[in-house]
Design an enzyme around this catalytic site. Structure first.
Site, PDB file in Angstrom:
ATOM      1  N   GLY A 101       5.079   2.878  -0.804  1.00 52.95           N
ATOM      2  CA  GLY A 101       5.622   1.404  -0.635  1.00 52.95           C
ATOM      3  C   GLY A 101       5.404   0.562  -1.473  1.00 52.95           C
ATOM      4  O   GLY A 101       6.311   0.263  -2.627  1.00 52.95           O
TER       5      GLY A 101
ATOM      6  N   THR B  57       1.031  -0.876   0.056  1.00 60.75           N
ATOM      7  CA  THR B  57      -0.348   0.179   0.419  1.00 60.75           C
ATOM      8  C   THR B  57       1.166   0.882   0.020  1.00 60.75           C
ATOM      9  O   THR B  57       2.045   1.269   0.081  1.00 60.75           O
ATOM     10  CB  THR B  57      -0.671  -0.251   1.435  1.00 60.75           C
ATOM     11  OG1 THR B  57      -1.646   1.093   1.271  1.00 60.75           O
ATOM     12  CG2 THR B  57       0.094   0.262   2.395  1.00 60.75           C
TER      13      THR B  57
ATOM     14  N   TYR C 110       6.426   7.402  18.359  1.00 60.88           N
ATOM     15  CA  TYR C 110       6.764   7.478  16.484  1.00 60.88           C
ATOM     16  C   TYR C 110       7.588   7.983  16.608  1.00 60.88           C
ATOM     17  O   TYR C 110       8.510   7.883  15.897  1.00 60.88           O
ATOM     18  CB  TYR C 110       5.446   7.872  15.459  1.00 60.88           C
ATOM     19  CG  TYR C 110       5.620   8.281  14.354  1.00 60.88           C
ATOM     20  CD1 TYR C 110       5.488   7.265  14.026  1.00 60.88           C
ATOM     21  CD2 TYR C 110       5.452   9.315  14.014  1.00 60.88           C
ATOM     22  CE1 TYR C 110       5.648   7.240  12.146  1.00 60.88           C
ATOM     23  CE2 TYR C 110       6.178   9.485  12.164  1.00 60.88           C
ATOM     24  CZ  TYR C 110       5.949   8.406  11.392  1.00 60.88           C
ATOM     25  OH  TYR C 110       5.903   8.555  10.198  1.00 60.88           O
TER      26      TYR C 110
END
Length: 277
Positions: free
Chosen positions: A39, A36, A188
């Site tokens: 990528g 998806t 993150y």
């Protein structure tokens, strides 16, 4: 600051498309999370250059769908799908062994897959999920594939990081952010800082070798990685958020551009310049 930087470069068209015509015929590429977003777009663009591509993703059905979509756009694409759950060290080892049992050489490794700002979760190995998926899994995969990359005439490792690393901090005493220390974006940013530092350390440990390492910020992209945040719309989506094609350009630049043949250990964004890290 990052907001205005992204807004300005997008609004005034400062983001460039890759112009290198370098072919990748007979080159072996391994890319994670190519089912998806950027990528998948990266895998498609590399397939147009003749690369033999191995895709690793957690959801096999989504991976098969992605391959069908890429083949519909490029019938000559050479794509192979293997299951890979980066949050599981066992899965990473199994995936790496599949590559080793299939190929003698790997020329390009793109550590692309990732999760962002998800609710507090723990991997199968007991690590904070974003750290496990975004860094530890790719760290282990890279180490396992290094022997194959050393057999390449010229190999590259491309780590997809984020500008979030600029506010990242690594708490070595509590790297899994336990005891109420967890914050989705803090976790993150920590994982993305790990990506950048890993890239730098690879360059230090592989000086003068055939392997170069690069880290990058692809931009703010309209992809599934932001599923846990508020979706961009209206003004934000029009002027701040990139589509998958433009979002893949910095990755593609680090993967193929001839000007980077003698560079390693740097961080790139906007495919305009590199920053010493």
């Amino acid at each position: 600051m990052v907001f205005f930087y992204e807004f300005g470069t997008n609004l005034f068209g400062l983001r460039r498309r890759v112009t290198s015509g370098r072919r990748l015929d007979d080159k072996v590429v391994v890319i994670t999370g190519a089912n998806t977003g950027i990528g998948k777009e990266t895998a498609y663009l590399l397939s147009l250059r003749g690369a033999k591509i191995y895709i690793g993703c957690r959801d096999i059905k989504k991976g098969e769908t992605a391959i069908q979509e890429i083949k519909a756009r490029n019938p000559d694409s050479n794509l192979t799908l293997f299951k890979l759950d980066l949050s599981s060290l066992k899965s990473v080892r199994y995936f790496a062994n599949q590559i080793k049992n299939t190929e003698k050489t790997v020329d390009l490794l793109i550590n692309n897959a990732g999760v962002m700002a998800c609710p507090p979760s723990v991997s199968a190995d007991g690590y904070e999920l974003q750290l496990a998926t975004n860094h530890l899994g790719h760290f282990l995969l890279t180490l396992h594939l290094l022997p194959l990359m050393k057999r390449s005439k010229s190999a590259r490792i491309v780590n997809v990081s984020s500008c979030a690393h600029l506010v990242g901090q690594i708490d070595l005493d509590n790297i899994n952010l336990k005891h109420n220390a967890y914050d989705p974006f803090k976790a993150y940013a920590q994982s993305k800082l790990c990506n950048v530092l890993f890239t730098r350390e690879l360059a230090k440990r592989l000086p003068g070798s055939n392997i170069n390492a690069y880290a990058l910020h692809p931009g703010i992209i309209d992809t599934e990685i932001a599923r846990h945040g508020k979706p961009a719309n209206g003004f934000m989506k029009r002027y701040l958020v990139l589509n998958a094609f433009m979002g893949s350009q910095t990755t593609l630049y680090c993967a193929v551009d001839e000007s980077l043949d003698n560079e390693s250990g740097y961080y790139y964004e906007l495919i305009i310049c590199h920053l010493n890290i």
